[in-house]
Design a protein around this motif. Structure first.
Motif, PDB file in Angstrom:
ATOM      1  N   ASP A  31      44.903  36.378  61.555  1.00  0.00           N
ATOM      2  CA  ASP A  31      45.540  35.393  62.403  1.00  0.00           C
ATOM      3  C   ASP A  31      45.982  34.278  61.371  1.00  0.00           C
ATOM      4  O   ASP A  31      46.436  33.214  61.931  1.00  0.00           O
ATOM      5  N   PHE A  32      45.959  34.493  60.084  1.00  0.00           N
ATOM      6  CA  PHE A  32      46.578  33.575  59.036  1.00  0.00           C
ATOM      7  C   PHE A  32      47.925  33.457  59.476  1.00  0.00           C
ATOM      8  O   PHE A  32      48.784  34.304  59.528  1.00  0.00           O
ATOM      9  N   ARG A  33      48.340  32.093  59.227  1.00  0.00           N
ATOM     10  CA  ARG A  33      49.669  31.663  59.381  1.00  0.00           C
ATOM     11  C   ARG A  33      50.120  30.444  58.558  1.00  0.00           C
ATOM     12  O   ARG A  33      49.232  29.630  58.173  1.00  0.00           O
ATOM     13  N   SER A  34      51.414  30.602  58.041  1.00  0.00           N
ATOM     14  CA  SER A  34      51.825  29.481  56.814  1.00  0.00           C
ATOM     15  C   SER A  34      53.107  29.417  57.109  1.00  0.00           C
ATOM     16  O   SER A  34      53.999  30.235  57.350  1.00  0.00           O
ATOM     17  N   ASP A  35      53.549  27.996  57.021  1.00  0.00           N
ATOM     18  CA  ASP A  35      55.021  27.648  56.531  1.00  0.00           C
ATOM     19  C   ASP A  35      55.256  28.320  55.264  1.00  0.00           C
ATOM     20  O   ASP A  35      54.242  28.507  54.414  1.00  0.00           O
ATOM     21  N   ILE A  36      56.567  28.762  54.897  1.00  0.00           N
ATOM     22  CA  ILE A  36      56.978  28.883  53.420  1.00  0.00           C
ATOM     23  C   ILE A  36      57.192  27.603  52.589  1.00  0.00           C
ATOM     24  O   ILE A  36      57.263  26.591  53.300  1.00  0.00           O
ATOM     25  N   ASP A  37      56.872  27.835  51.205  1.00  0.00           N
ATOM     26  CA  ASP A  37      57.152  26.510  50.536  1.00  0.00           C
ATOM     27  C   ASP A  37      56.037  25.585  50.603  1.00  0.00           C
ATOM     28  O   ASP A  37      56.517  24.496  50.328  1.00  0.00           O
ATOM     29  N   VAL A  38      54.844  25.909  50.880  1.00  0.00           N
ATOM     30  CA  VAL A  38      54.020  24.888  50.965  1.00  0.00           C
ATOM     31  C   VAL A  38      52.785  25.194  50.087  1.00  0.00           C
ATOM     32  O   VAL A  38      52.607  26.392  49.817  1.00  0.00           O
ATOM     33  N   PRO A  39      52.040  24.279  49.310  1.00  0.00           N
ATOM     34  CA  PRO A  39      51.143  24.592  48.259  1.00  0.00           C
ATOM     35  C   PRO A  39      49.978  25.122  49.083  1.00  0.00           C
ATOM     36  O   PRO A  39      49.616  25.163  50.222  1.00  0.00           O
ATOM     37  N   ILE A  40      49.323  26.337  48.318  1.00  0.00           N
ATOM     38  CA  ILE A  40      48.157  27.047  48.660  1.00  0.00           C
ATOM     39  C   ILE A  40      47.475  27.367  47.390  1.00  0.00           C
ATOM     40  O   ILE A  40      47.781  27.482  46.248  1.00  0.00           O
ATOM     41  N   SER A  41      46.032  27.401  47.850  1.00  0.00           N
ATOM     42  CA  SER A  41      44.980  27.905  46.741  1.00  0.00           C
ATOM     43  C   SER A  41      44.382  29.339  47.095  1.00  0.00           C
ATOM     44  O   SER A  41      44.266  29.566  48.296  1.00  0.00           O
ATOM     45  N   ILE A  42      44.377  29.876  46.060  1.00  0.00           N
ATOM     46  CA  ILE A  42      43.721  31.239  46.289  1.00  0.00           C
ATOM     47  C   ILE A  42      42.344  31.453  45.290  1.00  0.00           C
ATOM     48  O   ILE A  42      42.324  31.265  44.241  1.00  0.00           O
ATOM     49  N   GLY A  43      41.664  31.987  45.889  1.00  0.00           N
ATOM     50  CA  GLY A  43      40.098  32.531  45.166  1.00  0.00           C
ATOM     51  C   GLY A  43      40.346  33.931  45.030  1.00  0.00           C
ATOM     52  O   GLY A  43      40.727  35.153  45.594  1.00  0.00           O
ATOM     53  N   PHE A  44      39.490  34.505  43.867  1.00  0.00           N
ATOM     54  CA  PHE A  44      39.368  35.844  43.377  1.00  0.00           C
ATOM     55  C   PHE A  44      38.116  36.403  43.384  1.00  0.00           C
ATOM     56  O   PHE A  44      37.175  35.461  42.952  1.00  0.00           O
ATOM     57  N   ASP A  45      37.688  37.502  43.996  1.00  0.00           N
ATOM     58  CA  ASP A  45      36.320  38.001  44.093  1.00  0.00           C
ATOM     59  C   ASP A  45      36.030  38.323  42.430  1.00  0.00           C
ATOM     60  O   ASP A  45      36.552  39.112  41.777  1.00  0.00           O
ATOM     61  N   PRO A  46      34.998  37.642  41.864  1.00  0.00           N
ATOM     62  CA  PRO A  46      34.522  37.685  40.473  1.00  0.00           C
ATOM     63  C   PRO A  46      33.955  39.088  40.144  1.00  0.00           C
ATOM     64  O   PRO A  46      34.119  39.450  38.929  1.00  0.00           O
ATOM     65  N   ALA A  47      33.568  39.719  41.136  1.00  0.00           N
ATOM     66  CA  ALA A  47      33.119  41.054  40.995  1.00  0.00           C
ATOM     67  C   ALA A  47      34.245  42.180  41.065  1.00  0.00           C
ATOM     68  O   ALA A  47      33.656  43.417  40.608  1.00  0.00           O
ATOM     69  N   ARG A  48      35.579  41.954  41.307  1.00  0.00           N
ATOM     70  CA  ARG A  48      36.540  42.821  41.358  1.00  0.00           C
ATOM     71  C   ARG A  48      37.555  42.355  40.441  1.00  0.00           C
ATOM     72  O   ARG A  48      38.713  42.753  40.859  1.00  0.00           O
ATOM     73  N   LEU A  49      37.440  41.760  39.311  1.00  0.00           N
ATOM     74  CA  LEU A  49      38.195  41.609  38.185  1.00  0.00           C
ATOM     75  C   LEU A  49      38.390  42.806  37.378  1.00  0.00           C
ATOM     76  O   LEU A  49      37.491  43.259  36.872  1.00  0.00           O
ATOM     77  N   TYR A  50      39.636  43.215  36.806  1.00  0.00           N
ATOM     78  CA  TYR A  50      40.074  44.133  35.926  1.00  0.00           C
ATOM     79  C   TYR A  50      40.486  43.534  34.767  1.00  0.00           C
ATOM     80  O   TYR A  50      41.490  42.678  34.932  1.00  0.00           O
ATOM     81  N   PHE A  51      40.323  44.174  33.584  1.00  0.00           N
ATOM     82  CA  PHE A  51      41.115  43.370  32.295  1.00  0.00           C
ATOM     83  C   PHE A  51      41.705  44.497  31.667  1.00  0.00           C
ATOM     84  O   PHE A  51      40.962  45.505  31.468  1.00  0.00           O
ATOM     85  N   PHE A  52      42.729  44.425  31.036  1.00  0.00           N
ATOM     86  CA  PHE A  52      43.445  45.312  30.225  1.00  0.00           C
ATOM     87  C   PHE A  52      44.127  44.832  29.101  1.00  0.00           C
ATOM     88  O   PHE A  52      44.499  43.917  29.140  1.00  0.00           O
ATOM     89  N   ASP A  53      44.115  45.751  27.894  1.00  0.00           N
ATOM     90  CA  ASP A  53      44.552  45.275  26.608  1.00  0.00           C
ATOM     91  C   ASP A  53      46.245  45.323  26.555  1.00  0.00           C
ATOM     92  O   ASP A  53      46.880  45.768  27.340  1.00  0.00           O
ATOM     93  N   GLU A  54      46.810  44.992  25.555  1.00  0.00           N
ATOM     94  CA  GLU A  54      48.247  44.913  25.180  1.00  0.00           C
ATOM     95  C   GLU A  54      48.987  46.202  25.654  1.00  0.00           C
ATOM     96  O   GLU A  54      49.970  46.043  25.772  1.00  0.00           O
TER      97      GLU A  54
END
Length: 348
Positions: free
Chosen positions: A316-339
């Motif tokens: 049910d999420f709805r939003s206009d475009i071009d408006v500010p928004i903040s996003i959170g990341f699940d810290p247990a689901r982060l992946y890191f990769f080298d160069e």
């Protein structure tokens, strides 16, 4: 039934390497999927197993027999192709019967085998029809029945669902998997469609540029990608990959700030899947670029600088475009990769 072993297989076309030193053990009765983009070497690998092409180097073993150099007709494998390959002037009955005739199966035994194979793919009422009178899904099932009737050691399937629409592909996936479980035949399946791979496979072999990138179960491939190629190939939408700098336990990129393992430093790539992002939070500040409701969820695209991040938001999420928004990341689901794109592992 039989296992399959590829030992240091190389296939070259002049200076071009189509398959690079592939070593692979396929278990008896396993459903193995070769997955990757066009030109990655997956079909070439399958054609070498079939005997339609010979490796430049290496050894192929089916069961206990080394078949490198053995003709395709002597390998006891059955193939199902993208294009059905049915004879248009023959009835479905005669199409299914054809491999039995070629193998010299006594005529008295043929009818029972044909009807058994047809019933397995729900074509028992269509045996008197010709291919042109059937739908695409029915023609593909007829091709499956023709492979089944041979009772081979190995099934080889080369993108057999590519010509079907989305609804038919979904129903045929279920039928193929059910049939393989019934028959308990070792199966090698080639596709570029990750949904087919994830839903069908016991194990997936992901290939790129002729080389294996990762081998694992669907769950392993999805949850534990070995590199950025796998991470960016698997998932719908695929994993977000964000280049940035790690320093003193913090990863930073334009508009993004998250904790990372203390041992990481310098240029790294952060990976986060869309379903592990949430509206609200303090890991990312951006602007709404697109909102796509699908009924069961909403696909949200957020921009920060020149980067776009995909988020699976509530239905049910709805939003206009071009408006500010903040996003959170699940810290247990982060992946890191080298160069070089290889997975970095460590404790935060």
């Amino acid at each position: 039934m039989a296992s399959i072993k590829l030992n240091n297989i190389v296939k070259s076309y002049g200076a071009f390497l189509g398959v690079r030193e592939m070593t692979l053990d396929i278990k008896d009765e396993e459903f193995l999927v070769l997955l990757g983009p066009s030109g990655c070497g997956k079909t070439t690998t399958m054609r070498m197993i079939a005997g339609l092409e010979q490796p430049t180097e290496g050894e192929i073993i089916i069961g206990d027999e080394v078949v490198t150099g053995v003709d395709a007709r002597d390998r006891d494998v059955a193939m199902v192709f993208q294009g059905y390959a049915l004879y248009p002037n023959m009835s479905i009955y005669e199409n299914i019967r054809f491999p039995l005739r070629m193998r010299g199966v006594p005529k008295a035994e043929q009818d029972a085998l044909i009807r058994r194979a047809a019933q397995m793919v729900e074509l028992g009422d269509y045996l008197d029809r010709k291919p042109g009178a059937l739908s695409g899904g029915q023609r593909q099932r007829a091709a499956l029945a023709r492979a089944v009737v041979r009772q081979p050691q190995v099934f080889l399937m080369d993108e057999p669902l590519s010509n079907l629409d989305a609804k038919l592909r979904a129903s045929m996936r279920v039928q193929i998997k059910h049939l393989q479980r019934q028959l308990r035949v070792t199966t090698v399946y080639v596709t570029h469609d990750q949904i087919e791979a994830m839903t069908l496979a016991d194990r997936i072999v992901i290939m790129d540029k002729g080389a294996i990138q990762q081998i694992g179960t669907p769950d392993q491939i999805y949850a534990d990608p070995a590199n950025t190629f796998v991470a960016g190939f698997i998932g719908q939408p695929p994993m977000n990959l964000i280049a940035g700098i790690a320093n003193s336990g913090t990863f930073a990129a334009q508009g993004i700030n998250v904790a990372c393992p203390l041992g990481l430093s310098g240029k790294v790539t952060l990976g986060i899947r869309p379903e592990d992002c949430s509206v609200g939070g303090d890991n990312m500040q951006g602007m709404v670029y697109g909102v796509e409701p699908t009924g069961d969820m909403t696909y949200l695209t957020v921009t920060t600088g020149a980067k776009q991040i995909e988020v699976k938001a509530a239905r049910d999420f709805r939003s206009d475009i071009d408006v500010p928004i903040s996003i959170g990341f699940d810290p247990a689901r982060l992946y890191f990769f080298d160069e070089q794109g290889q997975r970095l592992r460590g404790k935060a």
